[in-house]
Write an enzyme that holds these catalytic residues in place. Sequence first.
Site, PDB file in Angstrom:
ATOM      1  N   CYS A   1      31.876  34.035  22.870  1.00  0.00           N
ATOM      2  CA  CYS A   1      31.414  32.650  23.011  1.00  0.00           C
ATOM      3  C   CYS A   1      31.936  32.040  24.302  1.00  0.00           C
ATOM      4  CB  CYS A   1      31.842  31.821  21.807  1.00  0.00           C
ATOM      5  SG  CYS A   1      33.627  31.793  21.510  1.00  0.00           S
TER       6      CYS A   1
ATOM      7  N   HIS B   1      40.514  26.262  22.438  1.00  0.00           N
ATOM      8  CA  HIS B   1      39.567  26.861  21.505  1.00  0.00           C
ATOM      9  C   HIS B   1      39.897  26.494  20.062  1.00  0.00           C
ATOM     10  CE1 HIS B   1      37.048  29.875  19.590  1.00  0.00           C
ATOM     11  NE2 HIS B   1      36.597  30.266  20.765  1.00  0.00           N
TER      12      HIS B   1
END
Length: 478
Positions: free
Chosen positions: A288, A315
């Site tokens: 991602c 994150h």
Amino acid sequence: MSTSDHFEIWQRREALAEAMIPVIGRLYRERDVTILVHSRSLVNKSVISILKTHRYVRQIEDRELAIEDTSPILNALAELDLGPSRIDIGQLAIAYAKDERGLSVEEFTKDAVAGALGDNKVVREGPTDVVLYGFGRIGRLLARLLIEKAGSGNGLRLRAVVVRKGSEDDLMKRASLLRRDSIHGQFNGSIHIDADENVICANGNAIKVIYSNDPSEVDYTEYGIKDAILIDNTGKWRDREGLSKHLRPGIAKVVLTAPGKGDVKNIVHGVNHHTVDGDDTVISCASCTTNAIVPPLKAINDEFGIVRGHVETVHSFTNDQNLLDNFHKGNRRGRSAPLNMVLTETGAASAIAKALPELEAHISGSAIRVPTPDVSMAILNLDLAKETTREELNQYLREVSLHSPLKRQIDFTTSSDAVSTDFVGSRHASIVDANATIVNGKNAIVYLWYDNEFGYSCQVVRAVQHISGVEYPLFPQD
């Protein structure tokens, strides 16, 4: 303008949006035509969603986009014999306002989408079967997207998911997790199960649930599946040898939703998807974070050049971490994810070289896992080859998000109050936060938001569409 005038304008626009919904639906279901406004799909959207999408354009364009401008173009499209395509009526409306040829709306629209008419139309001979191996966070979001994009039934068709059986009521629990999600909300549609056939039926899509502990146990042709694309969401196998175990009867290609190792191509759609050829039976969609940073890195490098850089990712925590302190084979990840900021490693910096080999600059990277369930941020600290200004860099990235081949990957926001939850459900790989950009001569710091679950899943689906030939042309063409 009086209070009553504002209300009358709103009611008129509501009526136009209401009238657009069945037209958008017919074009999608019958012809596989997806109607967009500035890269945002209007398929299966409510009246309010359609109006909000039009309103959003003011953040990134120099003008408002009124539904009064797009409605005539949609009506003109409805009268054409269109082939499968993606048509951005927002871009067409703005282009028509600038056009000086004196054409009617109908004439202009027909000319702008000529590539989707007559002999130029894409012809599909049937659907491409898709199998999901694993049904976790990414697997279920991919299922939602594939179901949503079923269209006429001639595109990607989700046929099965492969999982390990967890309990006697496994099928019911799998269906329930698809139906409800704590982050992404309720499934948009209807789901029921056929226990006799071990099938989850979602919006008419019959999805066979296959129980297996190993790829070698499954013969997909027994379920009527042929030449399918299998998407491995488990991450258990990441090299060619391991992923090739999936190339069983009925499976033609394998796509990994994690960084690939060895000679497995790491594909970031929009950047290097064109490197996939017919001989590639195993590919990776990278991570991602790689998908979030590579498109803007490419864009910035193309215009300003990058000498060196550092990527810091903030994150959201993932299932790889522990809820409470417990043993973990990785450093620090054993500490409680909801209670701590956790400094950890990221492979995104090293993955850049695979997806963007023309970027010769050295890019380092590190990551901090934080106590949020979704949406992350990447901070690009870049030394550029030439000086620029904050205004120039932001303007360039805004143009990239609107008018470049990367507009499906890069979004742009000027909101001064934007926070992470605002980007849950974003379909872009990353969103440039223009107000956070810092430039000092040749040094630039760019802040990127990204939905590390849904935005990434959209990138995976785009890659699968590309390798299966279901990535339909976009109009107007740049």
